[in-house]
Design a protein around this motif. Structure first.
Motif, PDB file in Angstrom:
ATOM      1  N   ARG A 264       0.827  -1.211   0.000  1.00 38.74           N
ATOM      2  CA  ARG A 264       0.000   0.000   0.000  1.00 38.74           C
ATOM      3  C   ARG A 264       0.860   1.260   0.000  1.00 38.74           C
TER       4      ARG A 264
ATOM      5  N   ALA B  75      -1.534   6.699   0.852  1.00 37.23           N
ATOM      6  CA  ALA B  75      -2.978   6.928   0.903  1.00 37.23           C
ATOM      7  C   ALA B  75      -3.746   5.644   1.213  1.00 37.23           C
ATOM      8  N   ASN B  76      -3.012   4.562   1.502  1.00 38.98           N
ATOM      9  CA  ASN B  76      -3.586   3.253   1.847  1.00 38.98           C
ATOM     10  C   ASN B  76      -4.300   2.594   0.668  1.00 38.98           C
ATOM     11  N   TYR B  77      -3.886   2.923  -0.557  1.00 35.79           N
ATOM     12  CA  TYR B  77      -4.377   2.217  -1.736  1.00 35.79           C
ATOM     13  C   TYR B  77      -3.388   1.118  -2.125  1.00 35.79           C
TER      14      TYR B  77
ATOM     15  N   ASP C 204      -7.259   3.035  -7.256  1.00 35.95           N
ATOM     16  CA  ASP C 204      -8.045   3.363  -6.063  1.00 35.95           C
ATOM     17  C   ASP C 204      -8.609   2.103  -5.399  1.00 35.95           C
TER      18      ASP C 204
ATOM     19  N   ALA D  53      -8.964  -0.644  -2.506  1.00 33.74           N
ATOM     20  CA  ALA D  53      -8.789  -0.722  -1.056  1.00 33.74           C
ATOM     21  C   ALA D  53      -8.880  -2.152  -0.542  1.00 33.74           C
ATOM     22  N   ASN D  54      -9.957  -2.882  -0.901  1.00 37.89           N
ATOM     23  CA  ASN D  54     -10.184  -4.215  -0.347  1.00 37.89           C
ATOM     24  C   ASN D  54     -10.648  -5.196  -1.421  1.00 37.89           C
TER      25      ASN D  54
ATOM     26  N   ASN E 261     -15.259  -0.728  -1.035  1.00 39.79           N
ATOM     27  CA  ASN E 261     -14.626   0.527  -0.582  1.00 39.79           C
ATOM     28  C   ASN E 261     -13.767   1.164  -1.667  1.00 39.79           C
TER      29      ASN E 261
ATOM     30  N   HIS F 238     -11.845   4.413  -1.200  1.00 34.28           N
ATOM     31  CA  HIS F 238     -12.073   4.601   0.241  1.00 34.28           C
ATOM     32  C   HIS F 238     -13.494   5.080   0.539  1.00 34.28           C
ATOM     33  N   SER F 239     -14.448   4.713  -0.300  1.00 33.07           N
ATOM     34  CA  SER F 239     -15.849   5.023  -0.026  1.00 33.07           C
ATOM     35  C   SER F 239     -16.377   4.109   1.073  1.00 33.07           C
TER      36      SER F 239
ATOM     37  N   ASN G 208     -17.364   2.658   4.741  1.00 33.82           N
ATOM     38  CA  ASN G 208     -16.790   2.616   6.085  1.00 33.82           C
ATOM     39  C   ASN G 208     -17.556   3.487   7.069  1.00 33.82           C
TER      40      ASN G 208
ATOM     41  N   GLY H 277     -19.371   0.717   0.903  1.00 33.90           N
ATOM     42  CA  GLY H 277     -19.112   1.780  -0.056  1.00 33.90           C
ATOM     43  C   GLY H 277     -19.400   1.338  -1.476  1.00 33.90           C
TER      44      GLY H 277
END
Length: 533
Positions: free
Chosen positions: A94, A97-99, A115, A117-118, A142, A145-146, A148, A155
């Protein structure tokens, strides 16, 4: 009155029976599913399996209690999917920005979109059984990062594809092939059962029919198998290969197109199959004991729906694998994450007459008591296969006898309109469960109709979860105990017997329920099956 113990028939003749689904057996326990690097995790999607010339492998995705998703690569047979965990890895490397980004020592070492995330593995396609190439269908949440939030956990959700050229050890996440109509939120796209029909992949997921999260249903999209594989092997998704079905044809774009709902409602965190035995398609849908919106809870169920064209599905299930009252289960529990494997080795969502269905039992939040159940499904006529719930009768003249025991004496129970009863009112045998008295033990007694080897399969678990101190159970063959277990109160996963027994015509196999300190609240779900093989 002592019972008779023989039902003689021709030992060589097959016996027409009614049972087409065996009793479930536990093939993965919490200890197996949290061993080593899996400690502190919980299965969070269906197992995906593939085979080589020498071994069977399973890929799984887990939710880590401390946060995040991990992925595991296991080796084991059809009766032991967690036989050996070969690796457990983080989803990806990652950035700040945790992407997800490209990098080594993770499950996904290459990432297409910027983009992500999971990601979860939810299904596999194997282009060549002896080559290292694999295509994965991937569930994504997500995006950007939508979500959560308490009302929108997932998201923006997507279905994507990943490719491996090294037998599943590392993966390239190629990108997204399906997104919901209108990108409605909250909407869990779920998935991804797939089928192969006439050279096309058919995939199933949840989508919005009008672009809002209030009107959703099960949708289908398809793409040419050859084109998808060629593009994936080259590191891409191809150009607009996936099209959603809109009620008249596959005309809508996979990304954002408007679908038509094509099946009864249910949870699609499952896997589908085509049967070469009868040419039909089967889609398992599940429910857990969620709120019904009216102060109650729904049954937890697993139901198989049937289709002849992979688009239009039966309004009623072709087979009901499980359907259990919320009063016998924990809240927000039951069955989910169902996987399929052919009993005889077929791959890529294809099965013959018999296949195995694997589902996780009780995947509740931060659970410590869970497991994976396995059923054998028979799509043809039933022969030489017996199950208590299928054969349950008001008569003592069949292959099953309904007895109670006082010391060494077995006597016939009496029929009471819907269950069998001893002389003590609490010694009872129901269609799929029993209740013990303090001094009388219910004994479900099967009599072998012919010589042969049988498989005894049963999972026993508590069905009176609000009170009681549990029960003791045993299985006895001709007076010799072959299995014993203690079941705790509120253990809704239970313990299994999965054992071969050589029998002669007239032999007995008895399933016995006994109290611990007392018999208060001792209703116990026990629905054994016995089949010759």
């Amino acid at each position: 009155m002592a019972t008779a113990l023989s039902v003689p028939v021709d030992a060589a003749a097959q016996i027409a029976t009614t049972s087409r689904i065996t009793s479930p057996v536990i093939v993965a326990t919490p200890a197996q599913m949290t061993q080593g690097a899996l400690s502190g995790t919980q299965l969070d999607g269906p197992l995906s399996t593939f085979v080589t010339s020498t071994s069977r492998y399973w890929i799984s995705s887990q939710w880590r209690h401390s946060g995040g998703i991990t992925h595991s690569f296991n080796q084991g047979g059809l009766d032991n999917p967690y036989g050996a965990t070969l690796w457990t890895k983080e989803t990806c490397n990652r950035n700040s920005a945790n992407y997800c980004i490209n990098g080594v020592n993770t499950a996904f070492t290459q990432i297409g979109p910027s983009d992500v995330a999971n990601l979860w593995f939810v299904n596999l396609y194997q282009p060549n059984p002896n080559a290292g190439n694999l295509l994965a269908f991937v569930h994504e949440e997500n995006v950007g990062h939508s979500g959560n939030t308490p009302t929108n956990v997932q998201g923006r959700t997507r279905i994507g594809l990943a490719w491996s050229s090294d037998h599943g050890n590392t993966w390239n996440y190629l990108g997204r092939i399906i997104s919901p109509n209108g990108d409605a939120q909250p909407l869990n796209i779920q998935g991804v059962p797939y089928l192969v029909k006439d050279g096309y992949f058919y995939i199933y997921f949840i989508d919005s029919t009008d672009g809002t999260p209030e009107h959703i249903g099960i949708a289908v999209a398809r793409a040419p198998v050859a084109d998808v594989i060629a593009a994936a092997a080259a590191g891409s998704l191809g150009s607009n290969l996936w099209k959603k079905y809109d009620g008249s044809g596959f005309t809508q774009a996979g990304l954002g197109g408007q679908p038509s709902a094509i099946a009864p409602w249910g949870i699609t965190h499952t896997q589908a199959v085509h049967s070469s035995y009868n040419g039909k398609f089967y889609l398992p849908l599940t429910f857990m004991t969620w709120s019904d919106g009216q102060g109650g809870r729904v049954n937890s169920s697993i139901k198989l729906y049937e289709s002849t064209d992979a688009i239009h599905w039966s309004a009623q299930p072709a087979m009901v694998v499980a359907d259990e009252s919320p009063s016998t289960l924990k809240p927000d529990a039951g069955y989910q994450y169902c996987s399929v494997a052919d009993r005889d080795g077929a791959t890529n969502a294809d099965v013959g007459q018999y296949f195995y269905l694997y589902c996780m039992k009780d995947p509740t939040m931060l659970a410590t008591q869970f497991g994976i159940y396995r059923w054998q499904i028979n799509l043809g006529p039933s022969v030489d296969s017996f199950r208590q719930s299928d054969d349950f009768s008001s008569s003592q003249s069949g292959y099953w006898r309904y007895l109670f025991g006082n010391g060494s004496t077995l006597s016939n129970m009496a029929w009471q309109s819907s269950y069998w009863n001893g002389t003590d009112a609490w010694a009872r045998i129901y269609r799929d469960s029993m209740h013990t008295a303090n001094t009388q033990m219910p004994v479900l007694h099967w009599i072998a109709p012919k010589n042969g080897t049988v498989r005894v399969e049963a999972t026993v678990r508590d069905a009176d979860i609000q009170c009681g101190d549990g029960v003791n159970v045993s299985v006895v063959h001709n007076g010799t105990e072959i299995y014993a277990a203690a079941i705790d109160n509120a253990d809704t996963v239970g313990k299994s017997i999965n054992q071969s027994v050589n029998v002669a015509a007239g032999d007995s196999v008895s399933f016995i329920l006994a109290p611990k300190a007392d018999n208060f609240c001792d209703t116990t779900r026990w629905d054994p099956s016995i089949r010759y093989y």
